[in-house]
Design an enzyme around this catalytic site. Structure first.
Site, PDB file in Angstrom:
ATOM      1  N   ASN A   9       1.007  -1.117  -0.067  1.00 37.10           N
ATOM      2  CA  ASN A   9      -0.105  -0.006   0.171  1.00 37.10           C
ATOM      3  C   ASN A   9       0.424   1.360  -0.295  1.00 37.10           C
ATOM      4  O   ASN A   9       1.558   1.499   1.017  1.00 37.10           O
ATOM      5  CB  ASN A   9      -1.037   0.213   1.561  1.00 37.10           C
ATOM      6  CG  ASN A   9      -1.709   0.912   1.530  1.00 37.10           C
ATOM      7  OD1 ASN A   9      -2.242   1.636   0.253  1.00 37.10           O
ATOM      8  ND2 ASN A   9      -1.830   1.362   2.575  1.00 37.10           N
ATOM      9  N   LYS A  11      -0.145   4.007  -0.242  1.00 37.89           N
ATOM     10  CA  LYS A  11      -1.176   5.735   0.482  1.00 37.89           C
ATOM     11  C   LYS A  11       0.011   6.842  -0.522  1.00 37.89           C
ATOM     12  O   LYS A  11      -0.337   6.808  -1.833  1.00 37.89           O
ATOM     13  CB  LYS A  11      -0.050   5.543   1.718  1.00 37.89           C
ATOM     14  CG  LYS A  11       0.039   4.023   2.543  1.00 37.89           C
ATOM     15  CD  LYS A  11      -0.123   4.725   4.034  1.00 37.89           C
ATOM     16  CE  LYS A  11      -0.328   2.976   4.647  1.00 37.89           C
ATOM     17  NZ  LYS A  11      -0.077   2.923   6.475  1.00 37.89           N
ATOM     18  N   HIS A  94      -9.114   1.310   5.446  1.00 35.81           N
ATOM     19  CA  HIS A  94      -7.711   1.034   5.854  1.00 35.81           C
ATOM     20  C   HIS A  94      -7.984   1.951   6.741  1.00 35.81           C
ATOM     21  O   HIS A  94      -9.157   3.470   7.165  1.00 35.81           O
ATOM     22  CB  HIS A  94      -6.967   2.113   5.233  1.00 35.81           C
ATOM     23  CG  HIS A  94      -5.617   1.933   5.647  1.00 35.81           C
ATOM     24  ND1 HIS A  94      -5.336   2.962   6.381  1.00 35.81           N
ATOM     25  CD2 HIS A  94      -4.637   0.731   5.038  1.00 35.81           C
ATOM     26  CE1 HIS A  94      -3.916   2.221   6.757  1.00 35.81           C
ATOM     27  NE2 HIS A  94      -3.851   1.477   5.881  1.00 35.81           N
ATOM     28  N   GLU A  96      -7.054   4.801   8.600  1.00 33.91           N
ATOM     29  CA  GLU A  96      -6.661   6.354   7.784  1.00 33.91           C
ATOM     30  C   GLU A  96      -7.886   6.588   7.687  1.00 33.91           C
ATOM     31  O   GLU A  96      -8.009   8.050   7.149  1.00 33.91           O
ATOM     32  CB  GLU A  96      -6.095   6.431   6.843  1.00 33.91           C
ATOM     33  CG  GLU A  96      -3.941   6.089   7.557  1.00 33.91           C
ATOM     34  CD  GLU A  96      -2.926   5.464   7.033  1.00 33.91           C
ATOM     35  OE1 GLU A  96      -2.986   5.339   5.699  1.00 33.91           O
ATOM     36  OE2 GLU A  96      -1.946   4.880   7.256  1.00 33.91           O
ATOM     37  N   GLU A 166      -5.176  -5.335  10.813  1.00 34.23           N
ATOM     38  CA  GLU A 166      -4.367  -4.381  10.831  1.00 34.23           C
ATOM     39  C   GLU A 166      -4.227  -3.596  12.153  1.00 34.23           C
ATOM     40  O   GLU A 166      -5.636  -3.086  12.640  1.00 34.23           O
ATOM     41  CB  GLU A 166      -3.969  -2.905   9.824  1.00 34.23           C
ATOM     42  CG  GLU A 166      -4.026  -4.002   8.479  1.00 34.23           C
ATOM     43  CD  GLU A 166      -3.783  -2.367   7.687  1.00 34.23           C
ATOM     44  OE1 GLU A 166      -2.447  -2.442   7.109  1.00 34.23           O
ATOM     45  OE2 GLU A 166      -3.872  -1.564   7.358  1.00 34.23           O
ATOM     46  N   GLY A 172       2.791   2.119  10.656  1.00 38.89           N
ATOM     47  CA  GLY A 172       3.608   2.667  10.692  1.00 38.89           C
ATOM     48  C   GLY A 172       4.036   3.194  11.791  1.00 38.89           C
ATOM     49  O   GLY A 172       4.543   4.855  12.034  1.00 38.89           O
ATOM     50  N   SER A 211       3.598  -2.102  10.110  1.00 41.59           N
ATOM     51  CA  SER A 211       5.033  -2.579  10.078  1.00 41.59           C
ATOM     52  C   SER A 211       6.172  -3.874  10.355  1.00 41.59           C
ATOM     53  O   SER A 211       6.295  -4.233  10.618  1.00 41.59           O
ATOM     54  CB  SER A 211       5.338  -1.857  11.539  1.00 41.59           C
ATOM     55  OG  SER A 211       5.010  -0.253  11.936  1.00 41.59           O
TER      56      SER A 211
HETATM   57  P1  PGA Z   1       3.156   0.578   7.922  1.00 45.07           P
HETATM   58  O1  PGA Z   1       1.212   0.251   7.137  1.00 45.07           O
HETATM   59  O2  PGA Z   1       3.053  -1.292   6.905  1.00 45.07           O
HETATM   60  O3  PGA Z   1       4.034   1.426   6.893  1.00 45.07           O
HETATM   61  O4  PGA Z   1       2.797   0.163   9.164  1.00 45.07           O
HETATM   62  C1  PGA Z   1       0.388  -0.635   7.263  1.00 45.07           C
HETATM   63  C2  PGA Z   1      -0.852  -0.076   6.151  1.00 45.07           C
HETATM   64  O5  PGA Z   1      -1.102   1.066   6.859  1.00 45.07           O
HETATM   65  O6  PGA Z   1      -1.300  -1.235   5.436  1.00 45.07           O
END
Ligand code: PGA
Length: 250
Positions: A9, A11, A94, A96, A166, A172, A211
């Site tokens: 992803n 983003k 997601h 976010e 997640e 992140g 992560s």
């Molecule tokens: P990350 O993000 O691997 O940077 O933690 C995962 C995601 O949000 O899909």
């Protein structure tokens, strides 16, 4: 047997120059046949990524509109437009988008259905916040997110879907759920689905995200109910992403 899926992803990252560099790196990777590898760029780069990587990678989108048909919906992208340019999967919900954009369970159900209507695979993201985990509410939060979607779209709709667990506190942040913590939630998700349909529960791929990197991927993917990963930051580095894909194949 569930074929592992590793999806990157990207983003809201990338310029034309940095995406060209990343795509060139990804094009040169050796990937195991046994793993389905996907990249999920910003809408802006979808066509470029399909043209340059579409033969070896599944290409996805990070979001879609609440309706599958084109129409008067300023700023949105219809799922049929995504399939027209060569996308085959789309992230739904997601964290976010749930927390920053404020997408409700009702909106997400419309998007999930719109994805299916256009022949896209919806990747439904679920996960708890740190406060929810600390309050011992992890499983009830996941159950609510999942239950609300099942109630709205029906369990049969999950026959063509993927789920991504997640934990919000691991996205992140560099913090990862331990393989056992993740496995416990994945098993709970599968058993929740099994209560509705044993066949769908058995066949559905449940990805872990938060992560994931080359250094922890093999251990996570070694758990029985973890069928691959949804990778953010580490997917912006071709070699790192390649190593994560290989970990899913070993
Ligand atoms: P990350 O993000 O691997 O940077 O933690 C995962 C995601 O949000 O899909």
């Amino acid at each position: 047997m569930r074929r592992p899926l590793v999806a990157g992803n990207w983003k809201m990252h990338g310029t034309r120059a940095s995406v060209a560099e990343l795509v060139a790196g990804l094009a040169g990777l050796e990937l195991p046949e046994s793993v389905e590898a996907a990249v999920i760029p910003s809408f802006l780069f979808t066509e470029y990524v399909v043209a340059n990587l579409g033969k070896r990678f599944v290409v996805g989108a990070q979001d879609c509109a609440i309706q599958s048909a084109q129409g008067a919906l300023t700023g949105e992208v219809a799922s049929t437009q995504l399939s027209d340019v060569g996308c085959s999967l789309v992230l739904i919900g997601h964290s976010e988008r749930r927390s920053i954009i404020g997408e409700s369970d009702e909106i997400l159900a419309q998007k999930f259905s719109a994805a299916l209507d256009a022949g896209l695979v919806p990747v439904l993201c679920v996960g708890e916040s740190l406060a929810q985990r600390e309050a011992g509410k992890t499983l009830s939060v996941i159950d609510e997110q999942l239950g609300s979607m099942i109630a709205q779209v029906g369990i049969e709709a999950f026959a063509r879907a993927v789920i991504a667990y997640e934990p919000v506190w691991a996205i992140g942040t560099g913090l990862t759920a331990s393989p056992q913590q993740a496995q416990d939630v994945h098993a709970a998700i599968r058993s929740r689905l099994a209560g509705e349909s044993a066949e769908i529960a058995q066949g559905i791929r449940i990805l872990y995200g938060g992560s994931v990197k080359a250094a922890n991927a093999a251990e996570l993917f070694g758990m029985p109910d973890i069928d691959g990963g949804l990778v953010g930051g580490a997917s912006l580095n071709a070699d790192e992403f390649g190593a994560i894909c290989r970990a899913a194949g070993s």
